[in-house]
Design an enzyme around this catalytic site. Structure first.
Site, PDB file in Angstrom:
ATOM      1  N   GLU A 118      -4.451   8.493 -16.354  1.00  0.00           N
ATOM      2  CA  GLU A 118      -3.220   8.562 -15.553  1.00  0.00           C
ATOM      3  C   GLU A 118      -2.105   7.685 -16.132  1.00  0.00           C
ATOM      4  O   GLU A 118      -1.152   7.335 -15.429  1.00  0.00           O
ATOM      5  CB  GLU A 118      -3.495   8.149 -14.098  1.00  0.00           C
ATOM      6  CG  GLU A 118      -4.524   8.981 -13.359  1.00  0.00           C
ATOM      7  CD  GLU A 118      -4.121  10.434 -13.144  1.00  0.00           C
ATOM      8  OE1 GLU A 118      -2.985  10.810 -13.509  1.00  0.00           O
ATOM      9  OE2 GLU A 118      -4.950  11.189 -12.629  1.00  0.00           O
ATOM     10  N   HIS A 141      -3.524   3.021  -8.432  1.00  0.00           N
ATOM     11  CA  HIS A 141      -3.900   4.317  -7.858  1.00  0.00           C
ATOM     12  C   HIS A 141      -5.328   4.240  -7.357  1.00  0.00           C
ATOM     13  O   HIS A 141      -6.193   3.681  -8.040  1.00  0.00           O
ATOM     14  CB  HIS A 141      -3.780   5.412  -8.930  1.00  0.00           C
ATOM     15  CG  HIS A 141      -4.497   6.679  -8.584  1.00  0.00           C
ATOM     16  ND1 HIS A 141      -4.145   7.473  -7.512  1.00  0.00           N
ATOM     17  CD2 HIS A 141      -5.563   7.304  -9.164  1.00  0.00           C
ATOM     18  CE1 HIS A 141      -4.951   8.526  -7.458  1.00  0.00           C
ATOM     19  NE2 HIS A 141      -5.823   8.436  -8.444  1.00  0.00           N
ATOM     20  N   HIS A 143      -8.348   6.265  -4.272  1.00  0.00           N
ATOM     21  CA  HIS A 143      -8.653   7.413  -3.419  1.00  0.00           C
ATOM     22  C   HIS A 143      -8.924   6.927  -1.991  1.00  0.00           C
ATOM     23  O   HIS A 143      -9.995   7.198  -1.437  1.00  0.00           O
ATOM     24  CB  HIS A 143      -9.851   8.182  -3.995  1.00  0.00           C
ATOM     25  CG  HIS A 143      -9.646   8.655  -5.401  1.00  0.00           C
ATOM     26  ND1 HIS A 143     -10.670   9.061  -6.226  1.00  0.00           N
ATOM     27  CD2 HIS A 143      -8.504   8.803  -6.141  1.00  0.00           C
ATOM     28  CE1 HIS A 143     -10.184   9.426  -7.408  1.00  0.00           C
ATOM     29  NE2 HIS A 143      -8.867   9.276  -7.391  1.00  0.00           N
ATOM     30  N   GLU A 171       2.387  -3.250  12.521  1.00  0.00           N
ATOM     31  CA  GLU A 171       2.733  -3.847  11.226  1.00  0.00           C
ATOM     32  C   GLU A 171       3.403  -2.887  10.234  1.00  0.00           C
ATOM     33  O   GLU A 171       4.143  -3.314   9.357  1.00  0.00           O
ATOM     34  CB  GLU A 171       1.445  -4.311  10.527  1.00  0.00           C
ATOM     35  CG  GLU A 171       0.898  -5.600  11.061  1.00  0.00           C
ATOM     36  CD  GLU A 171       1.664  -6.780  10.494  1.00  0.00           C
ATOM     37  OE1 GLU A 171       1.402  -7.137   9.334  1.00  0.00           O
ATOM     38  OE2 GLU A 171       2.528  -7.317  11.207  1.00  0.00           O
ATOM     39  N   HIS A 212      -5.948  14.023  -2.950  1.00  0.00           N
ATOM     40  CA  HIS A 212      -6.391  13.236  -4.096  1.00  0.00           C
ATOM     41  C   HIS A 212      -6.393  11.721  -3.774  1.00  0.00           C
ATOM     42  O   HIS A 212      -7.431  11.085  -3.817  1.00  0.00           O
ATOM     43  CB  HIS A 212      -5.506  13.536  -5.319  1.00  0.00           C
ATOM     44  CG  HIS A 212      -5.923  12.814  -6.560  1.00  0.00           C
ATOM     45  ND1 HIS A 212      -5.789  13.333  -7.835  1.00  0.00           N
ATOM     46  CD2 HIS A 212      -6.468  11.585  -6.738  1.00  0.00           C
ATOM     47  CE1 HIS A 212      -6.259  12.474  -8.720  1.00  0.00           C
ATOM     48  NE2 HIS A 212      -6.671  11.407  -8.088  1.00  0.00           N
TER      49      HIS A 212
HETATM   50  O1  2HA Z   1      -9.068   7.912 -13.314  1.00  0.00           O
HETATM   51  O2  2HA Z   1      -8.515   8.630 -10.295  1.00  0.00           O
HETATM   52  O3  2HA Z   1      -6.715  10.450 -10.908  1.00  0.00           O
HETATM   53  C1  2HA Z   1      -9.622   8.711 -12.344  1.00  0.00           C
HETATM   54  C2  2HA Z   1      -8.605   9.154 -11.379  1.00  0.00           C
HETATM   55  C3  2HA Z   1      -7.720  10.224 -11.798  1.00  0.00           C
HETATM   56 ZN    ZN Z   2      -7.449   9.704  -8.824  1.00  0.00          ZN
END
Ligand code: 2HA
Ligand code: ZN
Length: 273
Positions: A118, A141, A143, A171, A212
């Site tokens: 990414e 990033h 999940h 908050e 995602h």
């Molecule tokens: O690197 O989360 O979006 C793994 C991920 C890709």
């Molecule tokens: Zn991801």
């Protein structure tokens, strides 16, 4: 001059601690998630010889605006679960070359690994955040589970999504008064999702990738992490609220307005009635 072992560097410790926390929170299963951390040359000089390049790594997008900059980044395919055990395999320090299309590896990725897939979304987001906030250092990033789930059940407009999060914990409005950005579903790892994310980063520090995960940006690890965990907590509360039969009463717009006044924040224009 003798260098200090890089594993003692505060930024390496922060990467280890944060990836471990994220794994334990369940937001980074398998190789999910990635972090990039902008470093100053002075941060790395006590630890590494910046004239010794281990490997050159081509990039398939132009990062010229970041030429000469140093980053510590998580590796492609690496499991956050394992970073504390093998930091020099799961992490790497790179510098962007003058051409903006090549990375110089200065430390890490000892098994021949590469930076996160990414990287376009990270670097393009850094470029945009630095324009808004020259102090920005982190793009993260992951999940985050309940936020991800919400992208299946909740209306996917920025205004509606933001309003719900603001209503779920008092908050939230104080922590992210600008709201959350949302990009369309796009194949991960592409320049296209990088461009869409960076476009949102002009106005938001939180950007949702439907079905995602989420991106967060901040001037340090605490800000980026704190933004994501606050939004994720609100999404978790939303999940419980819906499971308990839905909203019977909520924080009103009038209350949100007085909250903003009390904490000196400006809610995104047009999001409150
Ligand atoms: O690197 O989360 O979006 C793994 C991920 C890709
Ligand atoms: Zn991801």
């Amino acid at each position: 001059m003798k260098k200090i072992d890089l594993l003692h560097a505060p930024f390496v410790q922060e990467m280890i601690e944060t990836t471990s926390n994220l794994y334990r929170l369940g937001w980074d299963e398998r190789n999910g998630g990635n972090i990039s951390y902008l470093l100053q040359e002075a941060d790395v000089l006590p630890f590494i010889d910046t004239k010794t390049v281990i490997r050159q790594i081509p990039m398939n997008f132009n990062g010229k605006e970041l030429a000469g900059r140093y980053f510590i980044v998580t590796g492609s395919g690496k499991y956050f679960k394992n970073i504390s055990k093998n930091p020099d395999e799961g992490l790497g320090i790179v510098r962007i070359k003058e051409d903006g299309q090549t990375l110089e590896l200065l430390w890490g990725f000892t098994d021949g690994g590469l930076p996160t897939s990414e990287l376009p979304a990270h670097f393009m987001s850094h470029i945009e955040r630095l324009k808004v906030d020259p102090e920005n250092r982190i793009v993260m990033h992951n999940h985050a589970t309940h936020l991800l789930a919400m992208t299946f059940t909740h209306e996917l407009t920025e205004r509606a999504f933001t309003r719900t999060l603001w209503q779920m914990c008092t908050e939230c409005l104080v922590v992210f008064p600008e709201g959350v950005g949302i990009v369309p579903w796009i194949v991960p790892g592409t320049n296209e999702i990088g461009e869409a994310t960076a476009e949102k980063m002009k106005e938001f520090r939180l950007v949702v990738w439907p079905h995602h995960g989420i991106y967060g940006a901040g001037k340090d690890m605490d800000e980026a992490f704190g933004l994501i965990e606050t939004a994720e907590k609100a999404a978790q509360v939303y999940t419980y609220v819906m499971a308990q039969g839905g909203v019977k009463q909520t924080i009103t717009d009038e209350q949100l307005v007085s909250l903003a006044r009390g904490f000196n924040v400006v809610p995104r224009e047009g999001y409150l009635k």
